[in-house]
Design an enzyme around this catalytic site. Structure first.
Site, PDB file in Angstrom:
ATOM      1  N   ASN A  96       0.836  -1.199   0.000  1.00 43.28           N
ATOM      2  CA  ASN A  96       0.000   0.000   0.000  1.00 43.28           C
ATOM      3  C   ASN A  96       0.871   1.250   0.000  1.00 43.28           C
ATOM      4  OD1 ASN A  96       0.609  -0.893   2.663  1.00 43.28           O
ATOM      5  ND2 ASN A  96      -1.032   0.324   3.544  1.00 43.28           N
ATOM      6  N   VAL A  97       0.419   2.236  -0.744  1.00 43.76           N
ATOM      7  CA  VAL A  97       1.132   3.519  -0.854  1.00 43.76           C
ATOM      8  C   VAL A  97       0.138   4.614  -0.517  1.00 43.76           C
ATOM      9  CG1 VAL A  97       2.452   5.044  -2.356  1.00 43.76           C
ATOM     10  CG2 VAL A  97       2.636   2.564  -2.647  1.00 43.76           C
ATOM     11  N   GLU A  98       0.301   5.180   0.682  1.00 44.67           N
ATOM     12  CA  GLU A  98      -0.621   6.223   1.138  1.00 44.67           C
ATOM     13  C   GLU A  98      -0.144   7.594   0.680  1.00 44.67           C
ATOM     14  OE1 GLU A  98      -1.050   5.594   5.373  1.00 44.67           O
ATOM     15  OE2 GLU A  98      -2.233   3.771   5.016  1.00 44.67           O
ATOM     16  N   CYS A 122      -4.089   0.649  -2.575  1.00 39.40           N
ATOM     17  CA  CYS A 122      -3.933  -0.571  -1.783  1.00 39.40           C
ATOM     18  C   CYS A 122      -2.885  -1.492  -2.403  1.00 39.40           C
ATOM     19  CB  CYS A 122      -5.241  -1.339  -1.725  1.00 39.40           C
ATOM     20  SG  CYS A 122      -6.562  -0.514  -0.828  1.00 39.40           S
ATOM     21  N   GLU A 162      -3.091  -4.682  -3.061  1.00 37.68           N
ATOM     22  CA  GLU A 162      -3.611  -5.600  -4.086  1.00 37.68           C
ATOM     23  C   GLU A 162      -3.658  -4.916  -5.447  1.00 37.68           C
ATOM     24  OE1 GLU A 162      -4.851  -4.871  -1.146  1.00 37.68           O
ATOM     25  OE2 GLU A 162      -6.154  -6.444  -0.353  1.00 37.68           O
TER      26      GLU A 162
HETATM   27  N1  THU Z   1      -5.297  -1.448   2.419  1.00 34.77           N
HETATM   28  C1  THU Z   1      -4.731  -2.284   1.506  1.00 34.77           C
HETATM   29  O1  THU Z   1      -3.588  -2.098   1.083  1.00 34.77           O
HETATM   30  N2  THU Z   1      -5.475  -3.336   1.073  1.00 34.77           N
HETATM   31  C2  THU Z   1      -6.750  -3.596   1.470  1.00 34.77           C
HETATM   32  O2  THU Z   1      -7.383  -4.476   0.930  1.00 34.77           O
HETATM   33  C3  THU Z   1      -7.338  -2.837   2.575  1.00 34.77           C
HETATM   34  C4  THU Z   1      -6.638  -1.590   2.935  1.00 34.77           C
HETATM   35  C5  THU Z   1      -4.514  -0.309   2.890  1.00 34.77           C
HETATM   36  C6  THU Z   1      -5.013   1.031   2.453  1.00 34.77           C
HETATM   37  C7  THU Z   1      -4.462   1.926   3.536  1.00 34.77           C
HETATM   38  O3  THU Z   1      -3.131   2.283   3.200  1.00 34.77           O
HETATM   39  C8  THU Z   1      -4.429   1.039   4.760  1.00 34.77           C
HETATM   40  O4  THU Z   1      -4.527  -0.289   4.303  1.00 34.77           O
HETATM   41  C9  THU Z   1      -5.530   1.317   5.760  1.00 34.77           C
HETATM   42  O5  THU Z   1      -6.763   1.305   5.149  1.00 34.77           O
END
Ligand code: THU
Length: 140
Positions: A45-47, A56, A58
């Site tokens: 995940n890259v916020e 996300c 995936e």
């Molecule tokens: N996140 C994912 O990477 N995959 C998911 O299926 C659910 C959520 C990440 C997004 C965000 O960076 C963090 O988890 C919290 O929501």
């Protein structure tokens, strides 16, 4: 048919999870997808400071696969922290339905020492039943 090496997928998802950019949620996620050519593509995940732009793990993995010429996802592994294995979010389920409709999905949670705390096995079909597949498919 591509053989699924679950151990390799789990290792790739765990390794890429260490690269997650999650300074806002502190929820680090790693995902690995196996393509029809037997290749593994991993994403984290890259916020973003503008929260809604977060991608996300995936979806990152799927984008990488398609960019590398992969056509179909054969299997998916998602690794999160905490005591409960994280299930792919709704947006990721829709993206997976495009290229991974009949793929099995394994979700694993690990604690800070890397020990597994929970896992479940599912599939993209089970996670997103009757997925929307576009106007061409629905005959509109
Ligand atoms: N996140 C994912 O990477 N995959 C998911 O299926 C659910 C959520 C990440 C997004 C965000 O960076 C963090 O988890 C919290 O929501």
């Amino acid at each position: 048919m591509t053989t699924i090496d679950w151990g390799a997928l789990e290792a790739a998802a765990k390794a890429v999870r260490a690269r997650a950019h999650a300074p806002y949620s502190r929820y680090h996620v790693g995902a690995a997808v196996l393509d029809e050519q037997g290749r593994v593509h991993a994403g984290c995940n890259v916020e973003n400071a503008s929260y809604g732009l977060t991608i996300c793990a995936e979806r990152g993995a799927v984008m990488k696969m398609v960019s590398e010429g992969g056509l179909r996802v054969v299997a998916v592994v998602v690794v999160t922290g905490g005591s409960e294995a994280g299930s792919p979010c709704g947006a990721c389920r829709q993206v997976l339905a495009e290229v991974a409709a009949d793929a099995p999905v394994r979700a694993i949670a690990v604690d800070e020492a890397g020990r597994e705390t929970e896992r479940f096995d599912s599939s993209v079909d089970a996670l997103l039943p009757r997925a929307f597949r576009g106007a061409l498919v629905t005959g509109a």
